[in-house]
Scaffold this active site. Structure first.
Site, PDB file in Angstrom:
ATOM      1  N   LYS A 183       0.819  -1.226   0.000  1.00  0.00           N
ATOM      2  CA  LYS A 183       0.000   0.000   0.000  1.00  0.00           C
ATOM      3  C   LYS A 183       0.846   1.267   0.000  1.00  0.00           C
ATOM      4  O   LYS A 183       0.380   2.329  -0.381  1.00  0.00           O
ATOM      5  CB  LYS A 183      -0.948   0.002   1.194  1.00  0.00           C
ATOM      6  CG  LYS A 183      -0.285   0.115   2.544  1.00  0.00           C
ATOM      7  CD  LYS A 183      -1.326   0.219   3.640  1.00  0.00           C
ATOM      8  CE  LYS A 183      -0.642   0.383   4.987  1.00  0.00           C
ATOM      9  NZ  LYS A 183      -1.563   0.470   6.095  1.00  0.00           N
ATOM     10  N   CYS A 243      11.776  -0.697   7.150  1.00  0.00           N
ATOM     11  CA  CYS A 243      13.239  -0.728   7.202  1.00  0.00           C
ATOM     12  C   CYS A 243      13.843   0.276   6.224  1.00  0.00           C
ATOM     13  O   CYS A 243      14.701   1.072   6.584  1.00  0.00           O
ATOM     14  CB  CYS A 243      13.724  -2.144   6.899  1.00  0.00           C
ATOM     15  SG  CYS A 243      15.500  -2.281   6.880  1.00  0.00           S
ATOM     16  N   GLY A 250      14.299   3.910  26.595  1.00  0.00           N
ATOM     17  CA  GLY A 250      15.744   3.727  26.404  1.00  0.00           C
ATOM     18  C   GLY A 250      16.062   2.364  25.823  1.00  0.00           C
ATOM     19  O   GLY A 250      17.060   1.740  26.166  1.00  0.00           O
ATOM     20  N   GLY A 251      15.186   1.899  24.907  1.00  0.00           N
ATOM     21  CA  GLY A 251      15.472   0.666  24.165  1.00  0.00           C
ATOM     22  C   GLY A 251      16.337   0.986  22.958  1.00  0.00           C
ATOM     23  O   GLY A 251      16.973   2.053  22.909  1.00  0.00           O
ATOM     24  N   SER A 287       9.592   6.487  22.074  1.00  0.00           N
ATOM     25  CA  SER A 287      10.115   5.250  21.466  1.00  0.00           C
ATOM     26  C   SER A 287       9.896   4.124  22.465  1.00  0.00           C
ATOM     27  O   SER A 287      10.803   3.723  23.187  1.00  0.00           O
ATOM     28  CB  SER A 287      11.598   5.410  21.110  1.00  0.00           C
ATOM     29  OG  SER A 287      12.331   5.784  22.243  1.00  0.00           O
ATOM     30  N   ASP A 336       7.559  -8.408  11.561  1.00  0.00           N
ATOM     31  CA  ASP A 336       7.120  -7.657  12.747  1.00  0.00           C
ATOM     32  C   ASP A 336       5.698  -8.016  13.161  1.00  0.00           C
ATOM     33  O   ASP A 336       5.348  -7.900  14.333  1.00  0.00           O
ATOM     34  CB  ASP A 336       7.180  -6.147  12.462  1.00  0.00           C
ATOM     35  CG  ASP A 336       8.577  -5.587  12.600  1.00  0.00           C
ATOM     36  OD1 ASP A 336       9.539  -6.385  12.675  1.00  0.00           O
ATOM     37  OD2 ASP A 336       8.724  -4.346  12.613  1.00  0.00           O
ATOM     38  N   HIS A 340      46.287  -8.417  12.656  1.00  0.00           N
ATOM     39  CA  HIS A 340      46.736  -7.278  13.457  1.00  0.00           C
ATOM     40  C   HIS A 340      47.137  -6.131  12.540  1.00  0.00           C
ATOM     41  O   HIS A 340      47.831  -6.368  11.562  1.00  0.00           O
ATOM     42  CB  HIS A 340      47.937  -7.694  14.308  1.00  0.00           C
ATOM     43  CG  HIS A 340      48.493  -6.565  15.117  1.00  0.00           C
ATOM     44  ND1 HIS A 340      47.844  -6.073  16.219  1.00  0.00           N
ATOM     45  CD2 HIS A 340      49.613  -5.804  14.949  1.00  0.00           C
ATOM     46  CE1 HIS A 340      48.553  -5.069  16.722  1.00  0.00           C
ATOM     47  NE2 HIS A 340      49.629  -4.886  15.969  1.00  0.00           N
TER      48      HIS A 340
HETATM   49  C1  LIG Z   1      13.637   3.786  13.555  1.00  0.00           C
HETATM   50  C2  LIG Z   1      13.807   2.304  13.274  1.00  0.00           C
HETATM   51  C3  LIG Z   1      15.062   1.796  13.080  1.00  0.00           C
HETATM   52  C4  LIG Z   1      15.221   0.445  12.807  1.00  0.00           C
HETATM   53  N1  LIG Z   1      16.484  -0.014  12.619  1.00  0.00           N
HETATM   54  C5  LIG Z   1      16.667  -1.322  12.366  1.00  0.00           C
HETATM   55  C6  LIG Z   1      17.970  -1.822  12.118  1.00  0.00           C
HETATM   56  O1  LIG Z   1      18.949  -1.070  12.124  1.00  0.00           O
HETATM   57  N2  LIG Z   1      18.122  -3.137  11.865  1.00  0.00           N
HETATM   58  C7  LIG Z   1      17.039  -3.995  11.859  1.00  0.00           C
HETATM   59  O2  LIG Z   1      17.237  -5.201  11.636  1.00  0.00           O
HETATM   60  N3  LIG Z   1      15.799  -3.544  12.072  1.00  0.00           N
HETATM   61  C8  LIG Z   1      15.582  -2.233  12.307  1.00  0.00           C
HETATM   62  N4  LIG Z   1      14.312  -1.768  12.506  1.00  0.00           N
HETATM   63  C9  LIG Z   1      13.194  -2.742  12.453  1.00  0.00           C
HETATM   64  C10 LIG Z   1      12.837  -3.093  10.991  1.00  0.00           C
HETATM   65  O3  LIG Z   1      12.529  -1.904  10.300  1.00  0.00           O
HETATM   66  C11 LIG Z   1      11.662  -4.034  10.970  1.00  0.00           C
HETATM   67  O4  LIG Z   1      11.924  -5.143  11.791  1.00  0.00           O
HETATM   68  C12 LIG Z   1      11.378  -4.537   9.556  1.00  0.00           C
HETATM   69  O5  LIG Z   1      11.053  -3.455   8.720  1.00  0.00           O
HETATM   70  C13 LIG Z   1      10.209  -5.534   9.574  1.00  0.00           C
HETATM   71  O6  LIG Z   1       9.917  -5.927   8.273  1.00  0.00           O
HETATM   72  P1  LIG Z   1       8.448  -6.406   7.871  1.00  0.00           P
HETATM   73  O7  LIG Z   1       8.556  -6.836   6.443  1.00  0.00           O
HETATM   74  O8  LIG Z   1       7.928  -7.350   8.855  1.00  0.00           O
HETATM   75  O9  LIG Z   1       7.527  -5.114   8.005  1.00  0.00           O
HETATM   76  P2  LIG Z   1       7.613  -3.674   7.364  1.00  0.00           P
HETATM   77  O10 LIG Z   1       8.968  -3.323   6.935  1.00  0.00           O
HETATM   78  O11 LIG Z   1       6.923  -2.783   8.328  1.00  0.00           O
HETATM   79  O12 LIG Z   1       6.753  -3.797   6.042  1.00  0.00           O
HETATM   80  C14 LIG Z   1       5.382  -3.996   6.053  1.00  0.00           C
HETATM   81  C15 LIG Z   1       4.823  -3.457   4.760  1.00  0.00           C
HETATM   82  O13 LIG Z   1       3.465  -3.859   4.650  1.00  0.00           O
HETATM   83  C16 LIG Z   1       2.720  -2.826   4.056  1.00  0.00           C
HETATM   84  N5  LIG Z   1       1.313  -3.056   4.400  1.00  0.00           N
HETATM   85  C17 LIG Z   1       0.755  -3.069   5.633  1.00  0.00           C
HETATM   86  N6  LIG Z   1      -0.563  -3.366   5.538  1.00  0.00           N
HETATM   87  C18 LIG Z   1      -0.828  -3.539   4.227  1.00  0.00           C
HETATM   88  C19 LIG Z   1      -2.003  -3.865   3.494  1.00  0.00           C
HETATM   89  N7  LIG Z   1      -3.165  -4.088   4.094  1.00  0.00           N
HETATM   90  N8  LIG Z   1      -1.919  -3.952   2.166  1.00  0.00           N
HETATM   91  C20 LIG Z   1      -0.735  -3.731   1.526  1.00  0.00           C
HETATM   92  N9  LIG Z   1       0.402  -3.425   2.171  1.00  0.00           N
HETATM   93  C21 LIG Z   1       0.358  -3.347   3.501  1.00  0.00           C
HETATM   94  C22 LIG Z   1       3.325  -1.565   4.665  1.00  0.00           C
HETATM   95  O14 LIG Z   1       3.061  -0.443   3.852  1.00  0.00           O
HETATM   96  C23 LIG Z   1       4.804  -1.930   4.697  1.00  0.00           C
HETATM   97  O15 LIG Z   1       5.477  -1.512   3.542  1.00  0.00           O
HETATM   98  C24 LIG Z   1      14.103  -0.413  12.739  1.00  0.00           C
HETATM   99  C25 LIG Z   1      12.824   0.106  12.911  1.00  0.00           C
HETATM  100  C26 LIG Z   1      12.668   1.450  13.169  1.00  0.00           C
HETATM  101  C27 LIG Z   1      11.284   1.996  13.338  1.00  0.00           C
END
Ligand SMILES: Cc1cc2nc3c(=O)[nH]c(=O)nc-3n(C[C@H](O)[C@H](O)[C@H](O)COP(=O)(O)OP(=O)(O)OC[C@H]3O[C@@H](n4cnc5c(N)ncnc54)[C@H](O)[C@@H]3O)c2cc1C
Length: 473
Positions: free
Chosen positions: A35, A42, A189-190, A277, A319, A452
């Site tokens: 969407k 990420c 502080g996570g 956060s 997630d 080293h």
């Molecule tokens: C600030 C921040 C920093 C981070 N830094 C790190 C890091 O350094 N290293 C790390 O490993 N992780 C990091 N993370 C966590 C990481 O971003 C997530 O764990 C990862 O993006 C999860 O991937 P995902 O595919 O499960 O979900 P997402 O990346 O959230 O993707 C889900 C997708 O589904 C789409 N969607 C949702 N509902 C619908 C629907 N009904 N129809 C169509 N599309 C839909 C959304 O638009 C989105 O694009 C960070 C997160 C944040 C917020």
């Protein structure tokens, strides 16, 4: 219009798009419904943009202390718009890369909001996906044999603490700021809170962190948390642990003031902005779960070890299923789910082998059990620790705070956990990850000749230190 697929993936974030590529490699006809933008949190609101800002902050902070290196840089200033432009350019480049990979894999990308339908004229089982198209065209119907839900998560707030995008932000809004505030209070502080605290402090902003638990980074090894707290304070960050923030006390005016209960007293904290956060909430709403037997437990979709939900042809990864909410976890789960769909007999995920990183300055990285977890599980442990200040390359870098710690089972010599805080440890943790996968003993880690001068020598020395044999201790 309706189309048939072997697999439809709901959500094109790191979990979803990687799963799609693996499915295409295995010869499945696959579509991704997204969407927003391919790459998800990420790429657009998480790992990549935050690390781009962190890097600019690091360059700024290092340039300000450049005299230490004999480099005289006068009138060092920050152009935050350029910092943001650089971040956006990197994100755009990677976004184009993901789009290219979808084309290369002949993966259909359907831009719109997907929703799972119940049994219908299209299929006797739940799983047909109706897509409300972003371009306003008539809904598309996708009829898949299998579905992967990868809808990800969104920032959570504290009940009663409204995110207004102006005074009160989550990381989503903070990443889009067009100028930096002079001061900020960070609630939580996570990992995300500490990365922001470190970055904003490096940008020269006054930072206060309020953490409910009695230590920051509460899921890390105790000694790592303690060292991080010490180093955050050394950098000038005010860290208050054991602080229960009172959302209803929030006042907005020139900036914000918020109260927190701390050690039996109510204390006030003021700043220009407030960053919340406090974790992330799974996107389980409005995706049609009510049309299925899928179970949602404590806000997350419940799955088995191959990521099948209660509807065995509908999988969920990333997630949205909770656990370790990390990009590399989401993508690995996606690969396992797809290989299971394709009958490939994948090995279930062992979460104790997942490396976790915090990209603050200094960095934190870990894999396996903390010392406390190992003891709780009944192991008698021995520990090897080595400080970066005795590592030549760390002194050369001018970043010698921190240490490497190995947690080892005394009975079997198994490496139970590796925990690091210091320079570039996020790039070093994979050695420890590999050692865990291969079930290496500290002796084998130490027997691996570390070149080293490198920072990785700290791992070899920590492995020797397990039996009191570290050379430079
Ligand atoms: C600030 C921040 C920093 C981070 N830094 C790190 C890091 O350094 N290293 C790390 O490993 N992780 C990091 N993370 C966590 C990481 O971003 C997530 O764990 C990862 O993006 C999860 O991937 P995902 O595919 O499960 O979900 P997402 O990346 O959230 O993707 C889900 C997708 O589904 C789409 N969607 C949702 N509902 C619908 C629907 N009904 N129809 C169509 N599309 C839909 C959304 O638009 C989105 O694009 C960070 C997160 C944040 C917020």
């Amino acid at each position: 219009m309706s189309k048939e697929y072997d697999l439809v993936i709901l959500g094109g974030g790191t979990g979803g798009y990687v799963a799609a590529i693996r499915a295409s490699q295995l010869g499945l006809k696959v579509a991704v419904v997204e969407k927003g933008k391919l790459g998800g949190t990420c790429l657009h609101a998480g790992c990549i943009p935050s690390k781009a800002l962190l890097r600019s902050a690091e360059v700024y902070a290092t340039t300000k202390r450049s005299e230490e290196f004999g480099v005289i840089a006068k009138d060092v200033t920050l152009d935050f718009q350029k910092v943001q432009d650089r971040k956006n350019k990197i994100t755009d480049q990677l976004f184009k890369g993901v789009q290219h990979l979808m084309k290369q894999g002949k993966i259909d990308v359907i831009e719109g909001i997907g929703r799972i339908l119940g049994p219908s004229i299209f299929s006797p089982m739940p799983g047909t996906i109706s897509v409300e198209m972003n371009n306003g065209e008539e809904n598309e119907m996708l009829i898949p044999k299998n579905v992967i839900i990868a809808t990800g998560s969104r920032p959570r707030s504290l009940p009663g603490l409204e995110i207004d995008g102006d005074y009160v932000l989550t990381s989503d809004e903070a990443l889009q700021m067009d100028s930096l505030p002079k001061s900020i209070v960070i609630v939580g502080g996570g990992v995300i809170g500490i990365e922001w605290a470190s970055m904003l402090n490096d940008f020269g902003i006054e930072v206060t962190v309020l953490e409910y638990a009695n230590r920051i980074l509460p899921t890390e090894d105790h000694e790592i948390s303690k060292e991080m707290q010490r180093l955050m304070k050394k950098k000038g960050i005010k860290v208050v642990t054991g602080a229960k923030v009172l959302p209803e006390s929030l006042e907005k005016g020139e900036g914000i003031t918020i109260q927190a209960e701390h050690k039996g007293e109510t204390k006030s904290f003021s700043a220009e902005k407030l960053l919340v956060s406090v974790g992330r909430q799974a996107n389980v709403e409005n995706i049609g779960l009510e049309n299925t037997e899928i179970i949602v437990e404590k806000g997350y979709i419940a799955t088995n070890e191959f990521f099948q939900t209660k509807e065995s042809h509908i999988y969920a990864i990333g997630d949205v299923i909770g656990g370790l909410q990390l990009a590399h976890v989401a993508s690995h789960e996606g690969i396992i789910a797809v290989e299971h769909i394709a009958g490939e007999n994948p090995i279930p995920m062992d979460y104790s082998l997942v490396s976790k990183c915090v990209y603050s300055n200094p960095e934190v990285a870990s894999v396996g059990f903390t010392e406390e977890e190992a003891k709780e599980k009944g192991y008698t442990v021995k520990v090897g620790k080595f400080n970066f200040r005795a590592i030549g390359k760390a002194l050369v870098f001018g970043e010698s705070d921190g240490f490497v710690k190995l947690v080892v089972d005394e009975a079997t010599e198994d490496l139970l956990g590796v925990h690091m805080i210091g320079p570039h440890v996020t790039d070093m943790i994979s050695e420890a990850g590999l050692a865990r996968v291969l079930d290496a003993t500290p002796w084998e880690v130490a027997h691996t000749i570390h070149p080293h001068p490198t920072l990785s020598e700290a791992i070899g020395e920590a492995a020797l230190a397990v039996d009191g044999k570290a050379i430079h201790a």
